[in-house]
Design a protein around this motif. Structure first.
Motif, PDB file in Angstrom:
ATOM      1  N   UNK A 101       0.888  -1.163   0.000  1.00 61.09           N
ATOM      2  CA  UNK A 101       0.000   0.000   0.000  1.00 61.09           C
ATOM      3  C   UNK A 101       0.929   1.216   0.000  1.00 61.09           C
ATOM      4  N   UNK A 102       1.014   1.861  -1.151  1.00 54.89           N
ATOM      5  CA  UNK A 102       1.989   2.937  -1.325  1.00 54.89           C
ATOM      6  C   UNK A 102       1.342   4.298  -1.052  1.00 54.89           C
ATOM      7  N   UNK A 103       2.169   5.370  -0.975  1.00 57.82           N
ATOM      8  CA  UNK A 103       1.613   6.697  -0.646  1.00 57.82           C
ATOM      9  C   UNK A 103       0.438   7.132  -1.527  1.00 57.82           C
ATOM     10  N   UNK A 104       0.562   6.925  -2.852  1.00 56.58           N
ATOM     11  CA  UNK A 104      -0.555   7.360  -3.722  1.00 56.58           C
ATOM     12  C   UNK A 104      -1.791   6.467  -3.577  1.00 56.58           C
ATOM     13  N   UNK A 105      -1.572   5.235  -3.120  1.00 57.54           N
ATOM     14  CA  UNK A 105      -2.728   4.370  -2.826  1.00 57.54           C
ATOM     15  C   UNK A 105      -3.498   4.979  -1.656  1.00 57.54           C
ATOM     16  N   UNK A 106      -2.728   5.355  -0.623  1.00 54.71           N
ATOM     17  CA  UNK A 106      -3.351   5.951   0.562  1.00 54.71           C
ATOM     18  C   UNK A 106      -4.075   7.246   0.216  1.00 54.71           C
ATOM     19  N   UNK A 107      -3.425   8.041  -0.650  1.00 53.36           N
ATOM     20  CA  UNK A 107      -4.031   9.295  -1.090  1.00 53.36           C
ATOM     21  C   UNK A 107      -5.342   9.040  -1.816  1.00 53.36           C
ATOM     22  N   UNK A 108      -5.307   8.069  -2.722  1.00 51.22           N
ATOM     23  CA  UNK A 108      -6.511   7.731  -3.501  1.00 51.22           C
ATOM     24  C   UNK A 108      -7.634   7.307  -2.562  1.00 51.22           C
ATOM     25  N   UNK A 109      -7.280   6.490  -1.573  1.00 50.91           N
ATOM     26  CA  UNK A 109      -8.278   6.024  -0.609  1.00 50.91           C
ATOM     27  C   UNK A 109      -8.870   7.203   0.157  1.00 50.91           C
TER      28      UNK A 109
END
Ligand code: GDP
Length: 297
Positions: A101-109
């Motif tokens: 779970x990468x930074x942009x995944x977290x951002x998207x979430x």
């Protein structure tokens, strides 16, 4: 003027879900959108998707449609939201099963959560050596995002965007989510929607891709979109077909606006051409005054 039309319950008709694909760079957003665009040509639909117009609609075997915003990543999503436009019904969050779970995944979430848009997880690249979808689901659980396999409420599906494995099932889950949302719109009124992208085409003039959200847009309608206006001269779908009418959840590219509107601009159909022009002029004037003011400061 802009007639305010009350939607009668009997006028409300089911519409296709509008889906955005988000996730970390290189996790497979573009591959997924490309695969769906290329593979989803049903019998009777003449020709594949030939045009990149920023959004496309596909029809599944059961006849149901899904509209995709064809701009992967959450930049488009946030840019539109920043302009007050909410076009996405469902977000697919792509996570590579050989990564984390990468930074942009977290951002998207967090973007999806902030917008109140339901998420479906596409655990991608399961064809790869070292792919571990269960590890991703465990990490999601650690973020309080329990997927169905883990007894939670979030739908997820293991896929390979490259090979197409699981994509059909993923789309079925999108339709299931859409059913729960019970998406409806009234097609029997002048169209309202949002600009997805716009550009100047040498020879054809300004080409604007718009998403009709309610009502029906017709060739000949007079449209106001942000600071731009004009009569719809022609409409094309993502297959390059000329079409005369576009109902709710239909992405369409139109010719006839007098400039390039910004992604996220709302559009409305006006009965009175003069009024649309007046509003467009006023908006342009306000924008100029604002930019003069910012330059002074
Ligand atoms: P995006 O940045 O999220 O749009 O990611 P892309 O779709 O551009 O994919 C990044 C890289 O991963 C490309 O080299 C793709 O070919 C590769 N890729 C994407 N999906 C898969 C998959 O399901 N399996 C494998 N093996 N490679 C994939």
């Amino acid at each position: 003027s802009l007639a305010v039309i009350e939607d009668k319950p009997e006028d409300m008709v089911s519409r296709a879900p509008i889906v955005t694909v988000m996730g970390h760079v290189d996790h497979g957003k573009t591959s997924l959108l490309d695969y769906i665009r290329k593979e989803n040509v049903i019998a009777g639909e003449s020709g594949g998707i030939t045009q990149h117009i920023g959004a496309y609609a596909v029809t599944l075997e059961n006849g149901q449609k899904i509209t995709f915003l064809d701009t992967p990543g959450h930049e488009a999503f946030t840019a539109m939201r920043a302009r007050g436009a909410q076009v996405t019904d469902i977000a697919i969050i792509v996570v590579a099963a050989d990564d984390d779970i990468m930074p942009q995944t977290k951002e998207a979430i967090s973007h999806a959560q902030a917008a109140g848009v339901p998420m479906i997880f596409a655990i991608n690249k399961i064809d790869k050596q070292g792919a571990n979808p269960e590890k991703i689901k465990e990490k999601l659980a650690g973020m309080n995002l329990l997927v169905e396999d883990w007894g939670g409420k979030y739908q997820s599906h293991d896929i390979s965007a490259k090979k197409g494995t699981g994509v059909k099932e993923l789309l079925e889950k999108v339709l299931l989510e859409a059913e729960i949302l019970d998406l409806k719109a009234n097609p029997n009124k002048p169209a309202v929607g949002t600009v997805v992208e716009a550009q100047l085409d040498k020879g054809r003039g300004y080409v604007s891709t718009i998403l009709v959200q309610s009502g029906t847009l017709k060739v000949g309608d007079y449209v106001l979109a942000g600071k731009n206006h004009g009569k719809v001269k022609a409409m094309h779908d993502e297959r390059g077909h000329n079409i005369k009418e576009a109902g709710p959840s239909t992405p369409i590219s139109i010719l006839g606006l007098d400039g390039a509107s910004t992604a996220g601009d709302k559009f409305n159909v006006f009965e009175d051409e003069r009024e649309a022009k007046q509003i467009a002029t006023k908006r342009l004037q306000l924008m100029r005054e604002q930019s003069v003011r910012t330059q002074r400061h």
